[in-house]
Design a protein around this motif. Structure first.
Motif, short mmCIF file in Angstrom:
data_model
loop_
_atom_site.label_atom_id
_atom_site.label_comp_id
_atom_site.label_asym_id
_atom_site.label_seq_id
_atom_site.Cartn_x
_atom_site.Cartn_y
_atom_site.Cartn_z
N ILE A 1 0.84 -1.21 0.00
CA ILE A 1 0.00 0.00 0.00
C ILE A 1 0.88 1.26 0.00
O ILE A 1 1.99 1.26 0.55
N ALA A 2 0.34 2.35 -0.60
CA ALA A 2 1.15 3.55 -0.84
C ALA A 2 1.21 4.49 0.35
O ALA A 2 0.63 5.57 0.34
N ASP A 3 1.89 4.06 1.42
CA ASP A 3 2.37 5.05 2.38
C ASP A 3 3.83 4.76 2.69
O ASP A 3 4.37 3.74 2.29
N GLY B 1 -10.37 14.08 1.15
CA GLY B 1 -9.46 13.09 0.56
C GLY B 1 -9.66 13.04 -0.94
O GLY B 1 -10.67 13.54 -1.47
N VAL B 2 -8.69 12.46 -1.61
CA VAL B 2 -8.77 12.39 -3.07
C VAL B 2 -9.85 11.40 -3.51
O VAL B 2 -10.68 11.72 -4.36
N VAL B 3 -9.86 10.22 -2.90
CA VAL B 3 -10.86 9.22 -3.32
C VAL B 3 -12.29 9.67 -2.98
O VAL B 3 -13.18 9.57 -3.84
N LEU C 1 -8.17 10.53 -15.08
CA LEU C 1 -6.77 10.41 -15.46
C LEU C 1 -5.93 10.40 -14.18
O LEU C 1 -6.26 11.08 -13.22
N CYS C 2 -4.83 9.67 -14.21
CA CYS C 2 -3.91 9.69 -13.08
C CYS C 2 -2.65 10.41 -13.56
O CYS C 2 -1.94 9.90 -14.43
N ASN C 3 -2.38 11.58 -13.03
CA ASN C 3 -1.37 12.49 -13.57
C ASN C 3 -0.49 13.03 -12.45
O ASN C 3 -0.92 13.94 -11.74
C1 LIG Z 1 -3.53 7.82 -7.58
C2 LIG Z 1 -4.05 7.83 -6.18
N1 LIG Z 1 -5.13 8.54 -5.88
C3 LIG Z 1 -5.63 8.58 -4.62
C4 LIG Z 1 -5.02 7.87 -3.60
C5 LIG Z 1 -5.62 7.92 -2.23
O1 LIG Z 1 -6.04 9.21 -1.92
P1 LIG Z 1 -6.79 9.55 -0.54
O2 LIG Z 1 -6.11 8.77 0.53
O3 LIG Z 1 -6.63 11.04 -0.39
O4 LIG Z 1 -8.21 9.19 -0.71
C6 LIG Z 1 -3.89 7.10 -3.88
C7 LIG Z 1 -3.25 6.29 -2.84
O5 LIG Z 1 -2.45 5.45 -3.11
C8 LIG Z 1 -3.39 7.10 -5.20
O6 LIG Z 1 -2.28 6.40 -5.53
#
Ligand SMILES: Cc1ncc(COP(=O)(O)O)c(C=O)c1O
Length: 408
Positions: free
Chosen positions: A39-41, A98-100, A173-175
């Protein structure tokens, strides 16, 4: 920038392995002896200035309802001018938790049930949840992959065909791109945005990894392009989401900023975020974000030095000790995309080029936990994703385990 900053040698500690087991960490909620690199932390403490700002907030002892003020939006805007050399007006910005959460809310507002939502694959798997959980369809446009150069590119003919579909209303898009690390150029982004504009498709750009463009060994190289800075006619059909959460290892802060240049679209998005109740900060979101954006630059420079060193460790190790695995050279993020198509194990009948099976085998045989590429779709079934945002000693330990799994 000094030589020490370029190399990431600094007063910050990127070497001590933190003890994260038993701390409610999703990443480290794993069995004894397992090594999580999924996971991405990051296994690094955030910038000291952020910790100080949070402590000051906690010491006030009063945690009533809050609402972001001009100082928050100015901190975001000034960060973009300082780090990325672009001007993003504060009036375009909306706070979100949050982004999601913002992406899911925008999916609900900028498209209808049953619509097609276009994504370039392989891409961040949670996009699929935001689309499917809201009753929309995923319209995959696979990135073209050159397996000799190990490079991805956009197949604009396929993209145009997807965008021109009668039921396509949104593209996400993922940028830069997670998991390939690809940093889209201004030319590519303008091309995508002009196709979206031609076919009346709203373009949503997730820019959470935008601050993590690593550059060459000295940190030089092209930056990412925030989509809101395209020429105004193209930017008008876009929404972008930025956050300090990947940059400063603040995922649990739950803070992001949605940027919408065009006012009617902004009103629509704003209403959606408020209706979905994802527009109000928790007690640490504002002071944490403001401190990161205002004081975090030296820490980020040092972090990038450490990440560049870790990437070099992986590159050297694979070339010299595990040539079956090829590193796809991305330009950003701390998530390395490993091409495993040539790995002997992949042709074993029980694995059969399925990276989810490969990742399970690696975990059971060595305890190393990587993300399987299949979940990102596209050609991901031949890939694994490795998170190298950790002390170099853990990177080396992960690579040793990978070799143990592959070379039997
Ligand atoms: C491309 C991308 N967007 C969003 C997230 C998560 O965003 P958030 O935790 O703000 O919802 C991640 C987490 O890995 C991600 O890689």
């Amino acid at each position: 920038m000094s030589a020490d900053e370029v190399l990431g040698r600094s007063t910050y500690d990127f070497e001590t392995v933190p003890q994260r087991r038993g701390t409610d960490s999703v990443k480290w909620d794993v069995a004894a002896g397992e090594l999580p690199m999924w996971i991405a932390d990051m296994d690094f403490a955030t910038a000291p200035e952020v910790i100080d700002a949070m402590k000051r907030k906690v010491e006030t002892g009063i945690f009533g309802y809050e609402w972001p003020q001009e100082d928050y939006f100015s901190a975001v805007s000034e960060w973009y001018s300082k780090i990325h050399g672009v001007h993003i007006p504060t009036e375009w910005m909306i706070f979100s938790t949050g982004v999601v959460p913002a992406i899911s809310s925008i999916v609900r507002r900028a498209s209808n049930v049953g619509d097609d939502v276009v994504v370039l694959t392989p891409v961040y798997n949670i996009f699929y949840n935001s689309i499917l959980n809201n009753g929309r369809h995923v319209r995959e446009v696979p990135l073209a992959y050159d397996s000799s150069l190990r490079r991805y590119s956009i197949d604009f003919t396929t993209l145009e065909s997807a965008l021109s579909g009668a039921t396509t209303t949104l593209m996400i898009l993922c940028n830069p791109q997670n998991p390939t690390g690809k940093v889209w150029t201004r030319g590519e982004l303008s091309h995508i945005a002009s196709l979206c504009s031609r076919y009346g498709v709203t373009l949503l750009s997730d820019e959470i990894h935008g601050d993590l463009v690593l550059g060459d060994e000295t940190g030089e190289g092209p930056d990412y392009t925030p989509i809101s800075t395209l020429e105004p006619a193209l930017a008008a059909g876009t929404i972008s989401v930025v956050s300090p959460s990947k940059t400063f290892n603040l995922a649990a802060l739950h803070a992001a900023t949605v940027i919408v240049p065009e006012e009617h679209l902004r009103a629509l998005v704003n209403r959606g975020l408020n209706t979905d109740e994802v527009a109000e900060p928790n007690l640490l979101a504002l002071p944490g974000s403001i401190a990161a954006y205002t004081h975090g630059e030296p820490w980020l420079a040092a972090l990038k030095g450490q990440l560049r060193r870790n990437v070099a460790v992986v590159r050297d190790f694979l070339e010299s000790q595990l040539p079956q695995v090829h590193l796809v050279e991305g330009e950003s993020t701390y998530l390395l995309w490993l091409d495993c198509a040539d790995v002997d194990l992949m042709s074993r009948a029980d694995i059969a080029h399925d990276s989810s099976k490969l990742a399970s085998l690696i975990r059971t045989s060595t305890g190393l936990i990587l993300s399987d590429g299949a979940q990102y779709r596209g050609n991901g079934k031949d890939f694994l994703r490795m998170n190298i945002a950790c002390p170099e000693s853990l990177v080396r330990e992960g690579l040793a385990r990978l070799k143990k799994a592959f070379v039997q």
